[in-house]
Design a protein around this motif. Sequence first.
Motif, PDB file in Angstrom:
ATOM      1  N   UNK A   1       0.832  -1.204   0.000  1.00 31.95           N
ATOM      2  CA  UNK A   1       0.000   0.000   0.000  1.00 31.95           C
ATOM      3  C   UNK A   1       0.868   1.256   0.000  1.00 31.95           C
ATOM      4  N   UNK A   2       0.331   2.318  -0.577  1.00 35.37           N
ATOM      5  CA  UNK A   2       0.968   3.633  -0.565  1.00 35.37           C
ATOM      6  C   UNK A   2      -0.145   4.661  -0.637  1.00 35.37           C
ATOM      7  N   UNK A   3       0.120   5.855  -0.161  1.00 34.03           N
ATOM      8  CA  UNK A   3      -0.911   6.890  -0.106  1.00 34.03           C
ATOM      9  C   UNK A   3      -0.550   8.139  -0.889  1.00 34.03           C
ATOM     10  N   UNK A   4       0.618   8.123  -1.508  1.00 33.15           N
ATOM     11  CA  UNK A   4       1.059   9.226  -2.357  1.00 33.15           C
ATOM     12  C   UNK A   4       1.453   8.610  -3.697  1.00 33.15           C
ATOM     13  N   UNK A   5       0.690   8.899  -4.744  1.00 34.01           N
ATOM     14  CA  UNK A   5       0.937   8.272  -6.040  1.00 34.01           C
ATOM     15  C   UNK A   5       2.305   8.606  -6.618  1.00 34.01           C
TER      16      UNK A   5
ATOM     17  N   UNK B   1       4.661   3.482   6.440  1.00 29.05           N
ATOM     18  CA  UNK B   1       4.246   4.077   5.166  1.00 29.05           C
ATOM     19  C   UNK B   1       4.072   5.591   5.296  1.00 29.05           C
ATOM     20  N   UNK B   2       4.554   6.319   4.296  1.00 27.28           N
ATOM     21  CA  UNK B   2       4.446   7.778   4.300  1.00 27.28           C
ATOM     22  C   UNK B   2       2.991   8.204   4.146  1.00 27.28           C
ATOM     23  N   UNK B   3       2.549   9.102   5.012  1.00 21.21           N
ATOM     24  CA  UNK B   3       1.197   9.642   4.949  1.00 21.21           C
ATOM     25  C   UNK B   3       1.258  11.104   4.531  1.00 21.21           C
ATOM     26  N   UNK B   4       0.726  11.462   3.366  1.00 19.35           N
ATOM     27  CA  UNK B   4       0.743  12.857   2.920  1.00 19.35           C
ATOM     28  C   UNK B   4      -0.046  13.758   3.867  1.00 19.35           C
ATOM     29  N   UNK B   5       0.288  15.029   3.869  1.00 21.54           N
ATOM     30  CA  UNK B   5      -0.409  15.984   4.740  1.00 21.54           C
ATOM     31  C   UNK B   5      -1.905  16.006   4.450  1.00 21.54           C
ATOM     32  N   UNK B   6      -2.258  15.873   3.185  1.00 22.41           N
ATOM     33  CA  UNK B   6      -3.687  15.871   2.825  1.00 22.41           C
ATOM     34  C   UNK B   6      -4.409  14.709   3.484  1.00 22.41           C
ATOM     35  N   UNK B   7      -3.757  13.565   3.545  1.00 21.37           N
ATOM     36  CA  UNK B   7      -4.364  12.402   4.180  1.00 21.37           C
ATOM     37  C   UNK B   7      -4.443  12.599   5.692  1.00 21.37           C
ATOM     38  N   UNK B   8      -3.379  13.153   6.282  1.00 19.04           N
ATOM     39  CA  UNK B   8      -3.387  13.401   7.728  1.00 19.04           C
ATOM     40  C   UNK B   8      -4.518  14.353   8.112  1.00 19.04           C
TER      41      UNK B   8
ATOM     42  N   UNK C   1      -7.390  14.657   6.672  1.00 18.92           N
ATOM     43  CA  UNK C   1      -8.644  13.886   6.643  1.00 18.92           C
ATOM     44  C   UNK C   1      -8.818  13.116   7.945  1.00 18.92           C
ATOM     45  N   UNK C   2      -7.728  12.468   8.385  1.00 19.89           N
ATOM     46  CA  UNK C   2      -7.789  11.701   9.630  1.00 19.89           C
ATOM     47  C   UNK C   2      -8.063  12.611  10.827  1.00 19.89           C
ATOM     48  N   UNK C   3      -7.385  13.759  10.871  1.00 22.37           N
ATOM     49  CA  UNK C   3      -7.589  14.701  11.975  1.00 22.37           C
ATOM     50  C   UNK C   3      -9.032  15.205  12.023  1.00 22.37           C
ATOM     51  N   UNK C   4      -9.605  15.429  10.856  1.00 21.40           N
ATOM     52  CA  UNK C   4     -10.959  16.002  10.804  1.00 21.40           C
ATOM     53  C   UNK C   4     -12.044  14.956  11.037  1.00 21.40           C
ATOM     54  N   UNK C   5     -11.853  13.742  10.522  1.00 21.91           N
ATOM     55  CA  UNK C   5     -12.943  12.762  10.533  1.00 21.91           C
ATOM     56  C   UNK C   5     -12.653  11.500  11.337  1.00 21.91           C
ATOM     57  N   UNK C   6     -11.434  11.400  11.897  1.00 20.34           N
ATOM     58  CA  UNK C   6     -11.030  10.159  12.544  1.00 20.34           C
ATOM     59  C   UNK C   6     -11.904   9.710  13.693  1.00 20.34           C
ATOM     60  N   UNK C   7     -12.527  10.634  14.394  1.00 16.94           N
ATOM     61  CA  UNK C   7     -13.377  10.271  15.532  1.00 16.94           C
ATOM     62  C   UNK C   7     -14.838  10.093  15.155  1.00 16.94           C
ATOM     63  N   UNK C   8     -15.129  10.200  13.872  1.00 14.71           N
ATOM     64  CA  UNK C   8     -16.494   9.996  13.363  1.00 14.71           C
ATOM     65  C   UNK C   8     -16.450   8.803  12.414  1.00 14.71           C
TER      66      UNK C   8
ATOM     67  N   UNK D   1     -18.452   6.907  10.638  1.00 15.72           N
ATOM     68  CA  UNK D   1     -19.156   6.946   9.347  1.00 15.72           C
ATOM     69  C   UNK D   1     -18.487   7.912   8.386  1.00 15.72           C
ATOM     70  N   UNK D   2     -18.108   9.083   8.907  1.00 13.78           N
ATOM     71  CA  UNK D   2     -17.452  10.078   8.060  1.00 13.78           C
ATOM     72  C   UNK D   2     -16.076   9.593   7.628  1.00 13.78           C
ATOM     73  N   UNK D   3     -15.341   8.937   8.547  1.00 12.34           N
ATOM     74  CA  UNK D   3     -14.013   8.442   8.206  1.00 12.34           C
ATOM     75  C   UNK D   3     -14.096   7.362   7.139  1.00 12.34           C
ATOM     76  N   UNK D   4     -15.089   6.490   7.228  1.00 13.21           N
ATOM     77  CA  UNK D   4     -15.249   5.451   6.214  1.00 13.21           C
ATOM     78  C   UNK D   4     -15.507   6.082   4.849  1.00 13.21           C
ATOM     79  N   UNK D   5     -16.406   7.053   4.810  1.00  8.33           N
ATOM     80  CA  UNK D   5     -16.719   7.708   3.535  1.00  8.33           C
ATOM     81  C   UNK D   5     -15.503   8.437   2.984  1.00  8.33           C
ATOM     82  N   UNK D   6     -14.803   9.166   3.845  1.00  8.85           N
ATOM     83  CA  UNK D   6     -13.626   9.910   3.404  1.00  8.85           C
ATOM     84  C   UNK D   6     -12.530   8.963   2.931  1.00  8.85           C
TER      85      UNK D   6
END
Length: 286
Positions: free
Chosen positions: A175-179, A220-227, A229-236, A238-243
Amino acid sequence: MKIIDILRQDKVTLSFEVFPPKTSDSYQAVAAATREIAALRPDFMSVTYGAGGGTSEHTVGIAAGLHEQYGVETLAHLTCVSSTKEHVRNMLDKLRAHGVENVLALRGDIPADGEVAHDYHYAAELVRDIKAQGDFCVGGACYPEGHVEAANKSEDIRHLKTKIDAGCEFLTTQMFFDNNILYNFLYRIREQGITVPVVAGIMPVTNVKQIKRILSMSGTYLPERFKAIVDRFGQNPSAMKQAGVIYATEQIIDLIANGVNHIHVYSMNKPEIAAGIQASLSEILR
């Protein structure tokens, strides 16, 4: 049908990974989930192999069922770090008996107790052994960010070339998160004469627990954009699954737009995740 023949077609492919149950008690639930994913008619499905071969019988059972009952081409994982040559031969005999002709040859993780067999040391040795024991299509793993045990990326690519020379016919990425990491990796391996098809492994991260496990295992490297998303939706949840599904889908669209035509989704046995990604790509996959 051999996976290499699917990958050689001039088309975009979408495949899913599933994993067998750890215990017999959960076998039916896992089998039901894999049936739902098979009903999506992916180009193929892979079935993982537990640490130390602990789920080997379930791996064969799930792979055989997908192939025989649902007509889905199946890629069975096989690890060697805890396997004897006799065990590998028995596994190949069972897969062959069920018409499964595709194997993903892996070294596998060192068991927590440190107990390993000594018949194999590297995946290349397993690749060579499988090719000598029948007409199997053999794939292997690759690591766009470099294997954690390699001294550097150049050494890792040299080991990868050894695996290809042993008979590995295609590669599936970690897996990778930055193309951009994958694009750079593809450039480097092509320079070294590795021309086999590369299938991009995509992990839709749908909960914070997954992220912690990913970081602890592979760094694995996590891009700032991905981080973000996690910061904003990680505790929700349903929202985290969708994101997470949307992020993975956007990754896939970018990959396909840039000529990476083969996508393998680590579905975590979640049919709704597999279905959501496939639905978002419905016109792209035509």
